[in-house]
Design a protein around this motif. Structure first.
Motif, PDB file in Angstrom:
ATOM      1  N   GLY A  49       0.946  -1.497   0.116  1.00  0.00           N
ATOM      2  CA  GLY A  49      -0.051   0.056  -0.098  1.00  0.00           C
ATOM      3  C   GLY A  49       0.920   1.374   0.013  1.00  0.00           C
ATOM      4  O   GLY A  49       0.083   2.337   0.386  1.00  0.00           O
ATOM      5  N   LEU A  50       1.920   1.194  -0.347  1.00  0.00           N
ATOM      6  CA  LEU A  50       2.969   2.276  -0.438  1.00  0.00           C
ATOM      7  C   LEU A  50       2.360   3.148  -1.606  1.00  0.00           C
ATOM      8  O   LEU A  50       2.083   2.816  -2.449  1.00  0.00           O
ATOM      9  N   SER A  51       3.064   4.444  -1.617  1.00  0.00           N
ATOM     10  CA  SER A  51       2.756   5.312  -2.714  1.00  0.00           C
ATOM     11  C   SER A  51       4.147   5.328  -3.466  1.00  0.00           C
ATOM     12  O   SER A  51       5.222   5.485  -2.935  1.00  0.00           O
ATOM     13  N   GLY A  52       3.659   5.613  -4.778  1.00  0.00           N
ATOM     14  CA  GLY A  52       4.876   5.742  -5.632  1.00  0.00           C
ATOM     15  C   GLY A  52       5.634   7.113  -5.597  1.00  0.00           C
ATOM     16  O   GLY A  52       6.891   7.080  -6.196  1.00  0.00           O
ATOM     17  N   THR A  53       5.313   7.673  -4.904  1.00  0.00           N
ATOM     18  CA  THR A  53       6.015   8.998  -4.571  1.00  0.00           C
ATOM     19  C   THR A  53       7.232   8.803  -3.765  1.00  0.00           C
ATOM     20  O   THR A  53       8.134   9.748  -3.537  1.00  0.00           O
ATOM     21  N   ILE A  54       7.322   7.677  -3.010  1.00  0.00           N
ATOM     22  CA  ILE A  54       8.521   7.346  -2.189  1.00  0.00           C
ATOM     23  C   ILE A  54       9.792   7.240  -2.876  1.00  0.00           C
ATOM     24  O   ILE A  54      10.903   7.610  -2.842  1.00  0.00           O
ATOM     25  N   LEU A  55       9.456   6.989  -4.556  1.00  0.00           N
ATOM     26  CA  LEU A  55      10.576   6.950  -5.511  1.00  0.00           C
ATOM     27  C   LEU A  55      11.250   8.247  -5.717  1.00  0.00           C
ATOM     28  O   LEU A  55      12.244   8.528  -6.231  1.00  0.00           O
ATOM     29  N   ASN A  56      10.415   9.350  -5.377  1.00  0.00           N
ATOM     30  CA  ASN A  56      10.763  10.719  -5.852  1.00  0.00           C
ATOM     31  C   ASN A  56      11.205  10.850  -7.141  1.00  0.00           C
ATOM     32  O   ASN A  56      12.147  11.480  -7.486  1.00  0.00           O
ATOM     33  N   ILE A  57      10.274  10.399  -8.340  1.00  0.00           N
ATOM     34  CA  ILE A  57      10.587  10.436  -9.687  1.00  0.00           C
ATOM     35  C   ILE A  57       9.741  11.506 -10.211  1.00  0.00           C
ATOM     36  O   ILE A  57       8.458  11.472 -10.056  1.00  0.00           O
ATOM     37  N   GLU A  58      10.342  12.646 -10.920  1.00  0.00           N
ATOM     38  CA  GLU A  58       9.526  13.720 -11.329  1.00  0.00           C
ATOM     39  C   GLU A  58       8.779  13.158 -12.461  1.00  0.00           C
ATOM     40  O   GLU A  58       9.325  12.815 -13.408  1.00  0.00           O
ATOM     41  N   PRO A  59       7.561  13.597 -12.748  1.00  0.00           N
ATOM     42  CA  PRO A  59       6.764  13.480 -13.947  1.00  0.00           C
ATOM     43  C   PRO A  59       7.422  13.781 -15.164  1.00  0.00           C
ATOM     44  O   PRO A  59       7.942  15.143 -14.976  1.00  0.00           O
ATOM     45  N   ASN A  60       7.571  13.180 -16.184  1.00  0.00           N
ATOM     46  CA  ASN A  60       8.096  13.661 -17.484  1.00  0.00           C
ATOM     47  C   ASN A  60       7.153  13.219 -18.464  1.00  0.00           C
ATOM     48  O   ASN A  60       6.121  12.242 -18.346  1.00  0.00           O
ATOM     49  N   ASP A  61       7.481  13.540 -19.685  1.00  0.00           N
ATOM     50  CA  ASP A  61       6.598  13.045 -20.887  1.00  0.00           C
ATOM     51  C   ASP A  61       6.917  11.597 -21.320  1.00  0.00           C
ATOM     52  O   ASP A  61       6.054  11.054 -22.232  1.00  0.00           O
ATOM     53  N   ILE A  62       8.033  10.981 -20.999  1.00  0.00           N
ATOM     54  CA  ILE A  62       8.420   9.875 -21.296  1.00  0.00           C
ATOM     55  C   ILE A  62       7.964   8.658 -20.376  1.00  0.00           C
ATOM     56  O   ILE A  62       7.163   7.741 -20.783  1.00  0.00           O
ATOM     57  N   LEU A  63       8.548   8.673 -19.170  1.00  0.00           N
ATOM     58  CA  LEU A  63       8.063   7.503 -18.213  1.00  0.00           C
ATOM     59  C   LEU A  63       6.688   7.701 -17.747  1.00  0.00           C
ATOM     60  O   LEU A  63       6.063   8.570 -17.837  1.00  0.00           O
ATOM     61  N   PRO A  64       6.315   6.282 -17.420  1.00  0.00           N
ATOM     62  CA  PRO A  64       4.985   6.107 -16.823  1.00  0.00           C
ATOM     63  C   PRO A  64       4.755   7.102 -15.458  1.00  0.00           C
ATOM     64  O   PRO A  64       5.983   7.489 -15.001  1.00  0.00           O
ATOM     65  N   LEU A  65       3.615   7.636 -15.228  1.00  0.00           N
ATOM     66  CA  LEU A  65       3.184   8.108 -13.742  1.00  0.00           C
ATOM     67  C   LEU A  65       3.674   7.221 -12.614  1.00  0.00           C
ATOM     68  O   LEU A  65       2.579   6.825 -12.007  1.00  0.00           O
ATOM     69  N   VAL A  66       4.758   6.928 -12.433  1.00  0.00           N
ATOM     70  CA  VAL A  66       5.254   6.227 -11.265  1.00  0.00           C
ATOM     71  C   VAL A  66       4.719   6.539  -9.992  1.00  0.00           C
ATOM     72  O   VAL A  66       4.231   5.751  -8.966  1.00  0.00           O
ATOM     73  N   ASP A  67       4.715   7.780  -9.740  1.00  0.00           N
ATOM     74  CA  ASP A  67       4.324   8.543  -8.259  1.00  0.00           C
ATOM     75  C   ASP A  67       2.948   8.308  -8.094  1.00  0.00           C
ATOM     76  O   ASP A  67       2.453   8.396  -7.032  1.00  0.00           O
ATOM     77  N   THR A  68       2.172   7.883  -9.091  1.00  0.00           N
ATOM     78  CA  THR A  68       0.583   7.615  -9.009  1.00  0.00           C
ATOM     79  C   THR A  68       0.345   6.207  -8.612  1.00  0.00           C
ATOM     80  O   THR A  68      -0.753   5.758  -8.202  1.00  0.00           O
ATOM     81  N   ALA A  69       1.424   5.124  -8.553  1.00  0.00           N
ATOM     82  CA  ALA A  69       1.482   3.626  -8.437  1.00  0.00           C
ATOM     83  C   ALA A  69       0.969   3.419  -7.111  1.00  0.00           C
ATOM     84  O   ALA A  69       1.442   4.099  -5.970  1.00  0.00           O
ATOM     85  N   LYS A  70       0.623   2.393  -6.746  1.00  0.00           N
ATOM     86  CA  LYS A  70       0.305   1.720  -5.536  1.00  0.00           C
ATOM     87  C   LYS A  70       1.603   0.683  -5.454  1.00  0.00           C
ATOM     88  O   LYS A  70       1.715  -0.413  -6.392  1.00  0.00           O
ATOM     89  N   VAL A  71       2.469   0.807  -4.414  1.00  0.00           N
ATOM     90  CA  VAL A  71       3.680  -0.034  -4.373  1.00  0.00           C
ATOM     91  C   VAL A  71       3.721  -1.134  -3.194  1.00  0.00           C
ATOM     92  O   VAL A  71       3.371  -0.585  -2.168  1.00  0.00           O
ATOM     93  N   ASN A  72       3.959  -2.142  -3.692  1.00  0.00           N
ATOM     94  CA  ASN A  72       4.143  -3.293  -2.661  1.00  0.00           C
ATOM     95  C   ASN A  72       5.732  -3.767  -2.812  1.00  0.00           C
ATOM     96  O   ASN A  72       6.271  -3.764  -3.994  1.00  0.00           O
TER      97      ASN A  72
END
Length: 217
Positions: A49-72
């Motif tokens: 149930g962690l948030s993808g924001t823990i990876l601190n990846i800035e949103p950009n035009d190429i990568l998926p929106l990892v910060d919106t993911a649910k992380v286990n």
């Protein structure tokens, strides 16, 4: 199970820790066996149930929106004397799509491909048998998902191109058929005109012959 003298107790030290809130869970289990010279330590950690924001990846035009993911995360740490093995399985789920309105050019195709990825998994291992040589390996299924997304998109583009070519060929064929029909219609009218003219000549000849016969009588 904690003891300063595990060899006297006859059992390794163990650790168990659990906790949760409305969205996240944490479980830690540990075993520390120092009863002999060949010590063995093992720790297992599970976080959900962690948030993808823990990876601190800035949103950009190429990568998926990892910060919106649910992380286990499920990780293990094994220590054997001078050697150790550390592994972690990380899953990313429910990745949201990003808006592509501001993305232009060829970059938009790449953004569409990565935008189709809603989940992926990563496996990380690090191990060594001594204190100097560290072997680190990272595996992920994101490569296959990117390949599948690319194949699907290009297949769709190929089918779209085929449909456009087929439509254009049909349009050209229909235009040519109409042109031929118009030409044939013109030729038919000309032939009918010539036939009518011939019929008129024949009728004229018949009239002349008829008049001549009447005069002979």
């Amino acid at each position: 199970n904690i003891s300063s003298s595990p060899s006297l107790v006859g059992a390794p030290i163990t650790l168990e820790l659990k906790g949760n809130n409305a969205t996240q869970k944490l479980a830690v289990n540990g075993l520390f066996d120092h009863r002999t010279k060949d010590s063995k330590d093992n720790i297992k950690v599970e976080m959900t149930g962690l948030s993808g924001t823990i990876l601190n990846i800035e949103p950009n035009d190429i990568l998926p929106l990892v910060d919106t993911a649910k992380v286990n995360v499920a990780g293990t740490f094994d220590l054997n004397n001078a050697g150790f093995l550390c592994s972690a399985d990380i899953s990313f789920r429910d990745i949201k799509e990003k808006a592509l309105n501001s993305v232009e050019g060829n970059l938009k195709y790449l953004a569409q491909i990565t935008n189709s990825i809603k989940s992926f998994d990563v496996n990380l291992t690090a191990q060594t048998q001594d204190s100097e040589n560290l072997d680190v390996k990272i595996k992920s299924d994101i490569d296959k998902k990117l390949y599948d997304a690319m194949s699907k998109m290009f297949s769709a583009k190929v089918n779209e191109a085929k449909d456009k070519i087929r439509q254009k060929v049909n349009e050209l064929a229909q235009a040519k058929v109409k042109e031929i029909e118009k030409s044939l219609q013109g030729q038919k009218d000309e032939v009918l005109k010539q036939i009518n003219e011939k019929i008129g000549v024949v009728n004229g000849i018949e009239n002349i012959i008829t008049d001549a016969l009447k005069k002979q009588k």
